[in-house]
Design a protein around this motif. Structure first.
Motif, PDB file in Angstrom:
ATOM      1  N   ARG A  90     -19.387  51.584   9.270  1.00 48.46           N
ATOM      2  CA  ARG A  90     -19.980  52.515   8.180  1.00 48.46           C
ATOM      3  C   ARG A  90     -21.386  52.580   8.168  1.00 48.46           C
ATOM      4  O   ARG A  90     -21.939  53.724   7.979  1.00 48.46           O
ATOM      5  N   SER A  91     -21.961  51.131   8.195  1.00 51.78           N
ATOM      6  CA  SER A  91     -23.439  51.382   8.216  1.00 51.78           C
ATOM      7  C   SER A  91     -24.028  52.205   9.414  1.00 51.78           C
ATOM      8  O   SER A  91     -25.093  53.013   9.131  1.00 51.78           O
ATOM      9  N   ALA A  92     -23.616  52.314  10.641  1.00 52.54           N
ATOM     10  CA  ALA A  92     -23.933  52.976  11.788  1.00 52.54           C
ATOM     11  C   ALA A  92     -23.616  54.445  11.268  1.00 52.54           C
ATOM     12  O   ALA A  92     -24.468  55.344  11.804  1.00 52.54           O
ATOM     13  N   GLN A  93     -22.843  54.938  10.672  1.00 51.10           N
ATOM     14  CA  GLN A  93     -22.497  56.201  10.145  1.00 51.10           C
ATOM     15  C   GLN A  93     -23.826  56.831   9.234  1.00 51.10           C
ATOM     16  O   GLN A  93     -24.292  57.906   9.486  1.00 51.10           O
ATOM     17  N   VAL A  94     -24.278  56.042   8.534  1.00 57.45           N
ATOM     18  CA  VAL A  94     -25.316  56.192   7.782  1.00 57.45           C
ATOM     19  C   VAL A  94     -26.883  56.321   8.400  1.00 57.45           C
ATOM     20  O   VAL A  94     -27.649  57.379   8.299  1.00 57.45           O
ATOM     21  N   ILE A  95     -26.696  55.150   8.989  1.00 57.90           N
ATOM     22  CA  ILE A  95     -28.157  55.185  10.040  1.00 57.90           C
ATOM     23  C   ILE A  95     -28.127  56.371  11.165  1.00 57.90           C
ATOM     24  O   ILE A  95     -29.253  56.925  11.185  1.00 57.90           O
ATOM     25  N   GLY A  96     -27.033  56.574  11.788  1.00 61.50           N
ATOM     26  CA  GLY A  96     -27.015  57.500  12.912  1.00 61.50           C
ATOM     27  C   GLY A  96     -27.467  56.996  14.105  1.00 61.50           C
ATOM     28  O   GLY A  96     -27.349  57.699  15.019  1.00 61.50           O
ATOM     29  N   VAL A  97     -27.249  55.444  14.146  1.00 61.83           N
ATOM     30  CA  VAL A  97     -27.759  54.983  15.388  1.00 61.83           C
ATOM     31  C   VAL A  97     -26.685  53.540  15.522  1.00 61.83           C
ATOM     32  O   VAL A  97     -26.687  53.018  14.538  1.00 61.83           O
ATOM     33  N   ARG A  98     -26.304  53.355  16.775  1.00 58.58           N
ATOM     34  CA  ARG A  98     -25.708  52.045  16.948  1.00 58.58           C
ATOM     35  C   ARG A  98     -26.378  51.055  17.483  1.00 58.58           C
ATOM     36  O   ARG A  98     -27.228  51.232  18.311  1.00 58.58           O
ATOM     37  N   ASP A  99     -26.277  49.815  16.907  1.00 61.32           N
ATOM     38  CA  ASP A  99     -27.205  48.712  17.060  1.00 61.32           C
ATOM     39  C   ASP A  99     -26.449  48.032  18.631  1.00 61.32           C
ATOM     40  O   ASP A  99     -25.449  48.092  18.602  1.00 61.32           O
ATOM     41  N   ASN A 100     -27.316  47.774  19.372  1.00 55.14           N
ATOM     42  CA  ASN A 100     -26.926  47.012  20.698  1.00 55.14           C
ATOM     43  C   ASN A 100     -26.810  45.465  20.378  1.00 55.14           C
ATOM     44  O   ASN A 100     -27.179  44.933  19.369  1.00 55.14           O
ATOM     45  N   PRO A 101     -26.121  44.797  21.184  1.00 55.46           N
ATOM     46  CA  PRO A 101     -25.903  43.200  20.887  1.00 55.46           C
ATOM     47  C   PRO A 101     -27.249  42.538  20.957  1.00 55.46           C
ATOM     48  O   PRO A 101     -28.166  42.773  21.735  1.00 55.46           O
ATOM     49  N   LYS A 102     -27.420  41.482  20.282  1.00 57.19           N
ATOM     50  CA  LYS A 102     -28.554  40.729  20.304  1.00 57.19           C
ATOM     51  C   LYS A 102     -29.792  41.416  19.793  1.00 57.19           C
ATOM     52  O   LYS A 102     -29.754  42.312  19.100  1.00 57.19           O
ATOM     53  N   ALA A 103     -31.063  41.004  20.487  1.00 63.84           N
ATOM     54  CA  ALA A 103     -32.107  41.897  20.225  1.00 63.84           C
ATOM     55  C   ALA A 103     -32.881  42.078  21.488  1.00 63.84           C
ATOM     56  O   ALA A 103     -32.988  41.454  22.506  1.00 63.84           O
ATOM     57  N   ALA A 104     -33.701  43.271  21.754  1.00 65.00           N
ATOM     58  CA  ALA A 104     -34.537  43.493  22.804  1.00 65.00           C
ATOM     59  C   ALA A 104     -36.019  43.628  22.759  1.00 65.00           C
ATOM     60  O   ALA A 104     -36.459  44.241  21.599  1.00 65.00           O
TER      61      ALA A 104
END
Length: 203
Positions: A90-104
């Motif tokens: 649901r958060s991704a729907q609002v932000i409009g972007v999907r997070d990747n695992p960990k951090a880059a």
């Protein structure tokens, strides 16, 4: 695809500075039976916030998920994994972007990408949502915790916490999975001694 941790220091290094300064994002207090607005952090260190409204439809779906965990603390933790996955979708729907695992490296201040501060803040806010609606029968929400401070050879890393009836703290760590992936849920005492590359329960 799991992303490289090369140069990770500038990602969660902010966590060390914020921890030293005593900063910890406040969890959202949950109130009311159905609709609730949650401020979702992203961009590393809560650089951006997007408003997610969990409405009656979300309430019903989350209620059904958590009912499956009504038998025992272990069952509730299993249900909690699925509830966090729903929340992240649901958060991704609002932000409009999907997070990747960990951090880059180099992804700071990029909308939709999350470091451990973002992840732990969002998960804690959602845990308070669950607690405020009576969905947590066997656990209460604890304060976020961190491990590592560079001098011990580990990068700083934050996680959300729930506490079972025996007083055992369990991490709810969403950082290792992409958006909608199952969070790590295992005892804090195991989590706190690990390095940043180690995730998952020992068994």
């Amino acid at each position: 695809m799991r992303r490289s941790l090369k140069g990770f220091g500038d990602l969660c290094a902010a966590a060390l500075v914020l921890a030293v300064c005593g900063w910890s994002p406040d969890a959202q207090a949950a109130s009311g039976p159905a609709s609730k607005a949650i401020s979702v952090c992203h961009g590393y260190g809560c650089s951006f916030r997007s408003k997610l409204v969990l409405g009656p439809g979300d309430y019903s779906r989350i209620q059904a998920i958590m009912r499956a965990g009504a038998r025992s603390p272990a069952a509730e933790r299993a249900a909690l994994k699925r509830a966090v996955q729903y929340f992240e979708e649901r958060s991704a729907q609002v932000i409009g972007v999907r997070d990747n695992p960990k951090a880059a490296f180099g992804a700071a201040r990029i909308k939709g990408q999350m470091d451990c501060i973002d992840e732990s803040s969002n998960t804690t806010a959602f845990l308070h949502y669950l607690a405020g609606r009576g969905f947590l029968k066997f656990h209460k929400v604890g304060s976020k915790v961190s491990r590592g401070f560079f001098l011990d050879g580990r990068y700083p890393h934050w996680t959300a916490i729930v506490i079972d009836p025996r007083g055992v703290r369990w991490v709810v760590d969403s950082w290792y999975a992409p958006t909608g992936g199952a969070p790590d849920i295992f005892p804090y005492e195991e989590w706190k001694v690990r390095g940043v590359l180690q995730s998952g329960a020992l068994d």
